[in-house]
Structure formats: C-alpha cells, structure tokens
Design a protein around this motif. Structure first.
Motif, PDB file in Angstrom:
ATOM      1  N   GLN A  27       0.836  -1.205   0.000  1.00 19.56           N
ATOM      2  CA  GLN A  27       0.000   0.000   0.000  1.00 19.56           C
ATOM      3  C   GLN A  27       0.870   1.255   0.000  1.00 19.56           C
ATOM      4  O   GLN A  27       0.582   2.215  -0.702  1.00 19.56           O
ATOM      5  CB  GLN A  27      -0.943   0.000   1.202  1.00 19.56           C
ATOM      6  CG  GLN A  27      -1.921   1.174   1.209  1.00 19.56           C
ATOM      7  CD  GLN A  27      -2.898   1.103   0.062  1.00 19.56           C
ATOM      8  OE1 GLN A  27      -3.481   0.056  -0.198  1.00 19.56           O
ATOM      9  NE2 GLN A  27      -3.080   2.207  -0.653  1.00 19.56           N
ATOM     10  N   ALA A  28       1.942   1.239   0.775  1.00 18.90           N
ATOM     11  CA  ALA A  28       2.861   2.385   0.810  1.00 18.90           C
ATOM     12  C   ALA A  28       3.517   2.591  -0.553  1.00 18.90           C
ATOM     13  O   ALA A  28       3.643   3.731  -1.032  1.00 18.90           O
ATOM     14  CB  ALA A  28       3.919   2.189   1.893  1.00 18.90           C
ATOM     15  N   LEU A  29       3.933   1.500  -1.198  1.00 19.92           N
ATOM     16  CA  LEU A  29       4.520   1.612  -2.542  1.00 19.92           C
ATOM     17  C   LEU A  29       3.518   2.225  -3.510  1.00 19.92           C
ATOM     18  O   LEU A  29       3.873   3.077  -4.333  1.00 19.92           O
ATOM     19  CB  LEU A  29       4.965   0.241  -3.051  1.00 19.92           C
ATOM     20  CG  LEU A  29       6.184  -0.403  -2.387  1.00 19.92           C
ATOM     21  CD1 LEU A  29       6.429  -1.790  -2.983  1.00 19.92           C
ATOM     22  CD2 LEU A  29       7.421   0.464  -2.539  1.00 19.92           C
ATOM     23  N   ASP A  30       2.253   1.808  -3.404  1.00 20.42           N
ATOM     24  CA  ASP A  30       1.205   2.348  -4.275  1.00 20.42           C
ATOM     25  C   ASP A  30       0.925   3.811  -3.959  1.00 20.42           C
ATOM     26  O   ASP A  30       0.855   4.649  -4.857  1.00 20.42           O
ATOM     27  CB  ASP A  30      -0.083   1.528  -4.133  1.00 20.42           C
ATOM     28  CG  ASP A  30       0.062   0.105  -4.652  1.00 20.42           C
ATOM     29  OD1 ASP A  30       1.034  -0.187  -5.377  1.00 20.42           O
ATOM     30  OD2 ASP A  30      -0.800  -0.728  -4.315  1.00 20.42           O
ATOM     31  N   ASP A  31       0.759   4.123  -2.669  1.00 21.73           N
ATOM     32  CA  ASP A  31       0.398   5.475  -2.250  1.00 21.73           C
ATOM     33  C   ASP A  31       1.435   6.512  -2.648  1.00 21.73           C
ATOM     34  O   ASP A  31       1.093   7.651  -2.971  1.00 21.73           O
ATOM     35  CB  ASP A  31       0.195   5.538  -0.729  1.00 21.73           C
ATOM     36  CG  ASP A  31      -1.072   4.829  -0.279  1.00 21.73           C
ATOM     37  OD1 ASP A  31      -1.913   4.480  -1.142  1.00 21.73           O
ATOM     38  OD2 ASP A  31      -1.216   4.606   0.944  1.00 21.73           O
TER      39      ASP A  31
ATOM     40  N   GLU B 178       3.913   2.665  -9.580  1.00 19.91           N
ATOM     41  CA  GLU B 178       3.704   3.258 -10.899  1.00 19.91           C
ATOM     42  C   GLU B 178       5.030   3.608 -11.570  1.00 19.91           C
ATOM     43  O   GLU B 178       5.214   3.388 -12.766  1.00 19.91           O
ATOM     44  CB  GLU B 178       2.833   4.503 -10.758  1.00 19.91           C
ATOM     45  CG  GLU B 178       2.451   5.135 -12.081  1.00 19.91           C
ATOM     46  CD  GLU B 178       1.564   6.352 -11.900  1.00 19.91           C
ATOM     47  OE1 GLU B 178       1.320   7.022 -12.916  1.00 19.91           O
ATOM     48  OE2 GLU B 178       1.134   6.648 -10.770  1.00 19.91           O
ATOM     49  N   LEU B 179       5.986   4.134 -10.796  1.00 19.85           N
ATOM     50  CA  LEU B 179       7.305   4.470 -11.332  1.00 19.85           C
ATOM     51  C   LEU B 179       8.029   3.219 -11.828  1.00 19.85           C
ATOM     52  O   LEU B 179       8.602   3.205 -12.923  1.00 19.85           O
ATOM     53  CB  LEU B 179       8.150   5.186 -10.272  1.00 19.85           C
ATOM     54  CG  LEU B 179       9.600   5.498 -10.655  1.00 19.85           C
ATOM     55  CD1 LEU B 179       9.675   6.408 -11.883  1.00 19.85           C
ATOM     56  CD2 LEU B 179      10.333   6.128  -9.473  1.00 19.85           C
TER      57      LEU B 179
ATOM     58  N   PRO C 281      -1.648  12.642  -9.543  1.00 18.01           N
ATOM     59  CA  PRO C 281      -0.212  12.618  -9.863  1.00 18.01           C
ATOM     60  C   PRO C 281       0.103  12.698 -11.339  1.00 18.01           C
ATOM     61  O   PRO C 281       1.093  13.299 -11.722  1.00 18.01           O
ATOM     62  CB  PRO C 281       0.255  11.285  -9.263  1.00 18.01           C
ATOM     63  CG  PRO C 281      -0.721  11.010  -8.166  1.00 18.01           C
ATOM     64  CD  PRO C 281      -2.043  11.567  -8.656  1.00 18.01           C
ATOM     65  N   SER C 282      -0.746  12.135 -12.187  1.00 14.68           N
ATOM     66  CA  SER C 282      -0.437  12.162 -13.622  1.00 14.68           C
ATOM     67  C   SER C 282      -0.561  13.564 -14.206  1.00 14.68           C
ATOM     68  O   SER C 282      -0.060  13.834 -15.282  1.00 14.68           O
ATOM     69  CB  SER C 282      -1.359  11.201 -14.375  1.00 14.68           C
ATOM     70  OG  SER C 282      -2.709  11.616 -14.237  1.00 14.68           O
TER      71      SER C 282
END
Length: 199
Positions: free
Chosen positions: A17-21, A26-27, A87-88
């Motif tokens: 979840q932290a990686l996603d948030d 995405e990177l 973000p996009s």
C-alpha cells in the motif's frame, strides 16, 4: 533495493500500500515499459534490480532538485483546490536542448506588448489573481508551457515577462517575482481590473 515480505501478511499489504500510495509501483512499471527515441526498456531488457536502482536514482535526483517555488506552488494548489492532485497531472519536463533561437530573430518576433514599468495582472477566471510591475522580459520557446496557463502556447516563440509582485499580491507571501507569458497577462489599469485597496 525493494525487499517486500514474501508472504501475504498485514505487514506485506501495508508495504505494498505504501509503494502504491507514494507512486513507487507506478514508477517501477513505467520504467519497466518505458520507450522513446532515446531509450527502450524492452530492447535493453532491463533486469528488476536495474529498474529498482534507476527508480532510486530518479527519486534521489528529484530530492536534490527541489526548490521553494515548486514546493510552494504545489502546496498552494493542494490548499486551494477542493480535490486531490492527480499525480499524472503533475508533469515536470526538462527543456529541449535542441531548440535554437530563430535564425532571423528579432525580425520574426512580434513587438512586445508590455514595457518595463507596466503594471500587469494575470488573466484568470478567479477574482484573486497575482499582479505586479514588469521588471524584465525575454523571448523564449513556449513548448509544453500550456499547463495551467490561460493560453495555448503549442511550441511557438513568445515574449515572457518577469513581474515584481505587489506586496498585496496573493503569491507575494512566498515569492517576490514570477514570470508569465504575454498572452496570460493584461494591463492592470484596464477597466476590467483595479488594484485592491487595503483598508
């Protein structure tokens, strides 16, 4: 390197979840599938460890390139927008180094509309917009400059002005000057705008 817990636990889910948030997932996916004229990850056959190293380097580069104006602008957007920033939509671009001043400059340049000392304001649909006095100008290629601006620059050459902000201008709390394209400014003494009067 990224070392998630290998079994599905609350700790693993929280890690994911932290990686996603924070946009890391995405990177990593973008790096894994990235392709343009200079780089093709499929052709190069990036390994997972290389992708993770590239992500770490890019994040580190961003960390060292932060500046107060950028942070303040995004904070202003967060605070004064009634929605989350997607973000996009945040699209930072480096200028294209291959762009050269037109060979027949200044003959091809339109005469600048504003002079040093002119009092201008940003064109905006909002009533609370910045204003100030012209202290400089430069001729520049406005490629990819339309983000957030009123006009659509679409990769053409245009005059850009350096504006010393009035102390009562909204952005004066965090910067003393700003730049704007000619098409995004108007004379602050026109009938459509008057400087606010402090009581």
């Amino acid at each position: 390197m990224l070392k998630p817990v290998s079994y599905k636990t609350d700790q693993h889910r929280a890690y994911q979840q932290a990686l996603d948030d924070f946009g890391i997932t995405e990177l990593l996916a973008k790096l894994n599938n990235y392709s343009d004229a200079d780089f093709d990850s499929a052709w190069i056959q990036l390994q997972q460890q290389e992708i993770e190293s590239l992500a770490a380097i890019l994040i580190s580069q961003l960390t060292y390139s932060l500046n107060g104006k950028l942070i303040a602008a995004y904070l202003n957007l967060i605070r004064h927008s009634n929605q989350d920033i997607v973000p996009s939509l945040i699209n930072l671009k480096c200028p294209d180094a291959s762009i050269e001043l037109p060979a027949n400059f200044p003959d091809v340049a339109k005469t600048p509309r504003f002079l040093y000392g002119d009092r201008l304001r940003w064109l905006s649909t909002e009533s609370n917009t910045d204003w100030g006095i012209v202290i400089g100008r430069f001729y520049s290629n406005a490629c990819d400059a339309s983000g957030g601006s009123r006009s659509d620059h679409r990769c053409c050459w245009s005059w850009c002005y350096l504006i010393w902000l009035s102390k009562d201008s909204p952005s004066a709390t965090w910067t003393s000057a700003d730049i704007a394209w000619e098409e995004d400014l108007c004379d602050s003494l026109s009938s459509e705008f008057r400087y606010p009067v402090r009581s």
